[in-house]
Design an enzyme around this catalytic site. Structure first.
Site, PDB file in Angstrom:
ATOM      1  N   PRO A  10       0.879  -1.301  -0.057  1.00  0.00           N
ATOM      2  CA  PRO A  10       0.028  -0.125  -0.130  1.00  0.00           C
ATOM      3  C   PRO A  10       0.939   1.353  -0.067  1.00  0.00           C
ATOM      4  CG  PRO A  10      -0.075  -1.034   1.873  1.00  0.00           C
ATOM      5  CD  PRO A  10       0.508  -2.060   1.241  1.00  0.00           C
ATOM      6  N   ASN A  11       0.515   2.094  -0.492  1.00  0.00           N
ATOM      7  CA  ASN A  11       0.793   3.789  -0.763  1.00  0.00           C
ATOM      8  C   ASN A  11       2.192   3.685  -1.480  1.00  0.00           C
ATOM      9  OD1 ASN A  11      -1.203   4.844   0.999  1.00  0.00           O
ATOM     10  ND2 ASN A  11      -0.228   3.555   2.664  1.00  0.00           N
ATOM     11  N   ARG A  18       5.076  10.990  -2.673  1.00  0.00           N
ATOM     12  CA  ARG A  18       4.741  10.816  -1.057  1.00  0.00           C
ATOM     13  C   ARG A  18       6.016  10.960  -0.153  1.00  0.00           C
ATOM     14  NH1 ARG A  18       4.577   4.588   1.341  1.00  0.00           N
ATOM     15  NH2 ARG A  18       4.002   4.936   3.579  1.00  0.00           N
ATOM     16  N   TYR A  23      11.168   9.026   1.259  1.00  0.00           N
ATOM     17  CA  TYR A  23      11.095   8.104   0.469  1.00  0.00           C
ATOM     18  C   TYR A  23      12.038   8.620  -0.910  1.00  0.00           C
ATOM     19  CZ  TYR A  23       8.014   5.684   3.732  1.00  0.00           C
ATOM     20  OH  TYR A  23       7.318   5.246   4.804  1.00  0.00           O
ATOM     21  N   ASN A  74       8.181  -5.661  -0.587  1.00  0.00           N
ATOM     22  CA  ASN A  74       7.970  -4.447   0.199  1.00  0.00           C
ATOM     23  C   ASN A  74       6.369  -4.374   0.677  1.00  0.00           C
ATOM     24  OD1 ASN A  74       7.829  -2.103   1.389  1.00  0.00           O
ATOM     25  ND2 ASN A  74       8.956  -0.715  -0.168  1.00  0.00           N
ATOM     26  N   ALA A  77       3.072  -0.760   4.933  1.00  0.00           N
ATOM     27  CA  ALA A  77       2.601  -0.844   6.349  1.00  0.00           C
ATOM     28  C   ALA A  77       2.256  -2.128   6.814  1.00  0.00           C
ATOM     29  CB  ALA A  77       1.536   0.375   6.293  1.00  0.00           C
ATOM     30  N   GLU A  98      12.700  -9.279   2.201  1.00  0.00           N
ATOM     31  CA  GLU A  98      11.878  -8.229   2.801  1.00  0.00           C
ATOM     32  C   GLU A  98      12.665  -6.945   2.419  1.00  0.00           C
ATOM     33  OE1 GLU A  98      10.772  -8.446   6.911  1.00  0.00           O
ATOM     34  OE2 GLU A  98      10.254  -6.261   6.916  1.00  0.00           O
ATOM     35  N   HIS A 100      12.703  -2.420   2.105  1.00  0.00           N
ATOM     36  CA  HIS A 100      11.987  -1.243   2.558  1.00  0.00           C
ATOM     37  C   HIS A 100      12.957  -0.141   2.189  1.00  0.00           C
ATOM     38  CE1 HIS A 100       9.121  -3.038   5.138  1.00  0.00           C
ATOM     39  NE2 HIS A 100      10.275  -3.952   5.645  1.00  0.00           N
ATOM     40  N   SER A 102      13.082   2.934   3.431  1.00  0.00           N
ATOM     41  CA  SER A 102      13.520   3.566   4.644  1.00  0.00           C
ATOM     42  C   SER A 102      14.232   2.679   5.385  1.00  0.00           C
ATOM     43  CB  SER A 102      12.626   4.411   5.126  1.00  0.00           C
ATOM     44  OG  SER A 102      11.568   3.528   5.660  1.00  0.00           O
ATOM     45  N   ARG A 107      12.953   4.574  12.453  1.00  0.00           N
ATOM     46  CA  ARG A 107      11.829   5.618  12.727  1.00  0.00           C
ATOM     47  C   ARG A 107      11.195   5.134  13.755  1.00  0.00           C
ATOM     48  NH1 ARG A 107       9.201   4.945   6.815  1.00  0.00           N
ATOM     49  NH2 ARG A 107       8.025   6.400   7.529  1.00  0.00           N
ATOM     50  N   ARG A 111       7.353   0.681  13.561  1.00  0.00           N
ATOM     51  CA  ARG A 111       7.769   0.247  12.334  1.00  0.00           C
ATOM     52  C   ARG A 111       9.176  -0.708  12.924  1.00  0.00           C
ATOM     53  NH1 ARG A 111       5.447   3.472   8.411  1.00  0.00           N
ATOM     54  NH2 ARG A 111       5.203   5.639   9.092  1.00  0.00           N
TER      55      ARG A 111
END
Ligand code: DQA
Length: 148
Positions: A10-11, A18, A23, A74, A77, A98, A100, A102, A107, A111
């Site tokens: 998502p996103n 964004r 990012y 990825n 969330a 996996e 990411h 960031s 963070r 997360r």
């Protein structure tokens, strides 16, 4: 050619605009082009997908079973919330890296928890779009090792 699924959650369709301070300004289409170019150097054909829907991501993992040699995931969330995605990985026994953009560990505390990590080969976080190409390198090394 070996097929690899690169699955985005998502996103991530909004990358480029964004929260660029977190990012960056690279779009998902740019990442796709990078991943396809790097994949072809490694002898991989890339199936690149993005969904904002947890169930669709579960379906894509099920459909990948027996068809692809590995997955770069990825989960956005859903990394921090989805037992369903974790179970899909366990159930399909797909080798998953996996990723990411960031560094999720630098963070917010929520997360720092990944439901994916315990069932993944490993996690690559914090290198921006390079996280994806590093994940392909990791899969190539893993699959090469598997082939012996
Ligand atoms: C992300 C990190 C997640 O915490 C976040 O929810 C995302 C993107 C990353 O690529 O850095 O959507 O997976």
């Amino acid at each position: 050619m070996t097929a690899i699924l690169v699955l985005n959650g998502p996103n991530l369709n909004l990358l480029g605009t964004r929260q660029p301070e977190i990012y960056g300004t690279t779009t998902l289409a740019d990442i796709r082009a990078m991943v396809e170019a790097h994949g072809s150097r490694l002898g991989f054909t890339i199936e690149f997908e993005q969904s904002n829907h947890e169930g669709v991501m579960v379906d894509l993992l099920h459909a990948a079973r027996g068809r692809v040699a590995g997955v770069v995931l990825n989960a956005g969330a859903y990394t921090h919330s989805s037992v369903a995605l974790r179970d899909a990985i366990s159930s399909t026994e797909l080798p998953v890296v996996e990723v990411h953009l960031s560094n999720i560990h630098a963070r917010e505390a929520f997360r720092h928890v990944s439901h994916i990590a315990p069932v993944a080969l490993g996690q690559i976080a914090g290198f921006g779009p390079t996280s994806y190409t590093l994940a392909l390198d990791a899969l190539a090394a893993h699959l090469g090792r598997e082939r012996g």
